[in-house]
Write a protein that holds these residues in place. Structure first.
Motif, mmCIF file in Angstrom:
data_model
loop_
_atom_site.group_PDB
_atom_site.id
_atom_site.type_symbol
_atom_site.label_atom_id
_atom_site.label_comp_id
_atom_site.label_asym_id
_atom_site.label_seq_id
_atom_site.Cartn_x
_atom_site.Cartn_y
_atom_site.Cartn_z
ATOM 1 N N ASN A 1 0.800 -1.227 0.000
ATOM 2 C CA ASN A 1 0.000 0.000 0.000
ATOM 3 C C ASN A 1 0.831 1.275 0.000
ATOM 4 O O ASN A 1 0.268 2.369 -0.132
ATOM 5 C CB ASN A 1 -0.922 0.032 1.217
ATOM 6 C CG ASN A 1 -2.009 -1.019 1.151
ATOM 7 O OD1 ASN A 1 -2.302 -1.557 0.083
ATOM 8 N ND2 ASN A 1 -2.607 -1.324 2.293
ATOM 9 N N LYS A 2 2.112 1.185 0.160
ATOM 10 C CA LYS A 2 2.947 2.384 0.261
ATOM 11 C C LYS A 2 3.849 2.492 -0.960
ATOM 12 O O LYS A 2 4.254 1.481 -1.531
ATOM 13 C CB LYS A 2 3.783 2.321 1.541
ATOM 14 C CG LYS A 2 2.939 2.402 2.802
ATOM 15 C CD LYS A 2 3.805 2.390 4.042
ATOM 16 C CE LYS A 2 2.962 2.497 5.314
ATOM 17 N NZ LYS A 2 3.798 2.484 6.527
ATOM 18 N N PRO A 3 4.104 3.766 -1.352
ATOM 19 C CA PRO A 3 3.714 5.037 -0.736
ATOM 20 C C PRO A 3 2.258 5.408 -1.038
ATOM 21 O O PRO A 3 1.665 4.877 -1.975
ATOM 22 C CB PRO A 3 4.665 6.043 -1.382
ATOM 23 C CG PRO A 3 5.009 5.440 -2.710
ATOM 24 C CD PRO A 3 5.007 3.960 -2.507
ATOM 25 N N LEU B 1 6.951 2.520 -9.179
ATOM 26 C CA LEU B 1 6.124 1.592 -9.947
ATOM 27 C C LEU B 1 4.896 1.159 -9.156
ATOM 28 O O LEU B 1 3.798 1.041 -9.705
ATOM 29 C CB LEU B 1 6.947 0.367 -10.338
ATOM 30 C CG LEU B 1 8.102 0.612 -11.313
ATOM 31 C CD1 LEU B 1 8.892 -0.672 -11.514
ATOM 32 C CD2 LEU B 1 7.603 1.140 -12.645
ATOM 33 N N ARG B 2 5.061 0.928 -7.853
ATOM 34 C CA ARG B 2 3.930 0.490 -7.032
ATOM 35 C C ARG B 2 2.884 1.587 -6.922
ATOM 36 O O ARG B 2 1.681 1.325 -7.016
ATOM 37 C CB ARG B 2 4.407 0.074 -5.648
ATOM 38 C CG ARG B 2 3.315 -0.580 -4.791
ATOM 39 C CD ARG B 2 3.823 -0.956 -3.407
ATOM 40 N NE ARG B 2 4.985 -1.804 -3.494
ATOM 41 C CZ ARG B 2 6.198 -1.463 -3.048
ATOM 42 N NH1 ARG B 2 6.387 -0.267 -2.493
ATOM 43 N NH2 ARG B 2 7.217 -2.289 -3.146
ATOM 44 N N PHE B 3 3.311 2.824 -6.730
ATOM 45 C CA PHE B 3 2.339 3.910 -6.622
ATOM 46 C C PHE B 3 1.571 4.086 -7.921
ATOM 47 O O PHE B 3 0.338 4.243 -7.910
ATOM 48 C CB PHE B 3 3.021 5.225 -6.245
ATOM 49 C CG PHE B 3 2.044 6.344 -6.018
ATOM 50 C CD1 PHE B 3 1.552 6.599 -4.754
ATOM 51 C CD2 PHE B 3 1.569 7.107 -7.075
ATOM 52 C CE1 PHE B 3 0.617 7.604 -4.534
ATOM 53 C CE2 PHE B 3 0.631 8.111 -6.877
ATOM 54 C CZ PHE B 3 0.160 8.356 -5.590
ATOM 55 N N SER C 1 -2.467 3.493 -8.281
ATOM 56 C CA SER C 1 -3.333 4.591 -8.721
ATOM 57 C C SER C 1 -4.257 4.142 -9.844
ATOM 58 O O SER C 1 -5.461 4.419 -9.826
ATOM 59 C CB SER C 1 -2.493 5.780 -9.193
ATOM 60 O OG SER C 1 -1.715 6.302 -8.143
ATOM 61 N N PHE C 2 -3.710 3.424 -10.798
ATOM 62 C CA PHE C 2 -4.510 2.998 -11.943
ATOM 63 C C PHE C 2 -5.432 1.825 -11.621
ATOM 64 O O PHE C 2 -6.478 1.677 -12.264
ATOM 65 C CB PHE C 2 -3.600 2.603 -13.109
ATOM 66 C CG PHE C 2 -3.012 3.772 -13.853
ATOM 67 C CD1 PHE C 2 -3.822 4.725 -14.445
ATOM 68 C CD2 PHE C 2 -1.643 3.921 -13.960
ATOM 69 C CE1 PHE C 2 -3.292 5.800 -15.138
ATOM 70 C CE2 PHE C 2 -1.084 4.992 -14.651
ATOM 71 C CZ PHE C 2 -1.912 5.932 -15.233
ATOM 72 N N THR C 3 -5.076 0.982 -10.656
ATOM 73 C CA THR C 3 -5.805 -0.279 -10.493
ATOM 74 C C THR C 3 -6.467 -0.481 -9.133
ATOM 75 O O THR C 3 -7.278 -1.395 -9.000
ATOM 76 C CB THR C 3 -4.875 -1.483 -10.749
ATOM 77 O OG1 THR C 3 -3.859 -1.540 -9.724
ATOM 78 C CG2 THR C 3 -4.221 -1.397 -12.118
#
Length: 272
Positions: A155-157, A170-172, A176-178
């Motif tokens: 869940n971070k950032p 990449l995770r953020f 955001s998109f999914t």
């Protein structure tokens, strides 16, 4: 020639086929945008994935969080959850063909005045920036999926910073998109709230009502938020109307704004 956007199918193949019949869908002339989450939790994930791949010339999808979950499992990351219905895909003789096709799908599609994403677009991004950031993730996903999925979950950032890099960046972007629905009033992603707009606590807001939102120049089409239901305001159209949860599967006509729905034959009792 008609163009429709259809909300999250999630393996509800019967409803999808009934909706196509109601639309008198002609694969030779009509096109469909799908909001992602083709698979999981519904009863016919494998058949749904095969059908959309078969018609990928006229049915275009983007990746949702459940699609990414399937891909992660294929590459040995993540764990099957209670209620997952994607084991048949992972055991299918054409698994590799289906996975390779799914992995090539984008996070963002744009055509004229419309943008298609699964969950939303971070309010601080304009559409051009969002498209560039989606390509960043897509490039890693397509070229180094093992590395991507090893670090995707989390869940971070919860806030965007242009200086984010590596796995956090990449995770953020992916979240955001999914996965995005609600933001806190001080501008952080909140992953807990999944309820109706009317019941949203005062310290939260939907992503599309964020102050000074930068992506209002196009209409953003999305799904993911089944409790929001059919929503057409604020330069967004949500078409996830809970086919998986006893609601309906919805098609929105991009030419005239008309809506066609077919009732759900599935009702599940756990959270999505």
């Amino acid at each position: 020639m008609a163009q429709y956007v259809i909300g999250d199918i999630q393996g509800c193949l019967t409803e999808f086929q009934q909706l196509l019949n109601k639309l008198n869908f002609n694969p030779g002339t009509d096109t469909i945008w799908l909001t992602g989450d083709l698979v999981n939790r519904g009863p016919q994930s494998l058949a749904t994935l095969r059908l959309v791949k078969q018609h990928d010339g006229c049915m275009q999808t983007i990746l949702g969080n459940h699609d990414l979950h399937l891909l992660a499992l294929h590459y040995g990351h993540g764990k099957l959850k209670r209620g997952d219905t994607i084991s048949d895909i992972l055991n299918a003789p054409d698994r590799t063909i289906l996975i390779d096709w799914l992995r090539q799908q984008p996070l963002y599609r744009e055509e004229q005045d419309y943008v298609l994403v699964h969950a939303g677009i971070w309010p601080e991004w304009n559409c051009k920036q969002a498209q560039r950031l989606a390509v960043e993730v897509e490039t890693v996903l397509q070229n180094n999926p093992q590395e991507f999925f090893a670090r995707m979950y989390g869940n971070k950032p919860v806030r965007w910073n242009n200086n984010l890099n590596g796995d956090e960046r990449l995770r953020f972007i992916t979240n955001s998109f999914t996965r995005m629905r609600a933001l806190t009033v001080d501008g952080a992603m909140d992953f807990d709230y999944k309820g109706m707009l009317a019941d949203m606590p005062s310290q939260l807001m939907p992503w599309f009502k964020a102050p000074a939102r930068q992506n209002t120049d196009k209409t953003i089409l999305f799904g993911h938020w089944s409790a929001l239901g059919l929503y057409h305001q604020d330069n967004v159209v949500c078409v996830d109307t809970g086919a998986l949860w006893g609601g309906s599967l919805t098609a929105y006509n991009l030419k005239n704004g008309s809506v066609v729905q077919t009732p759900s034959q599935t009702k599940l009792n756990f959270e999505n």
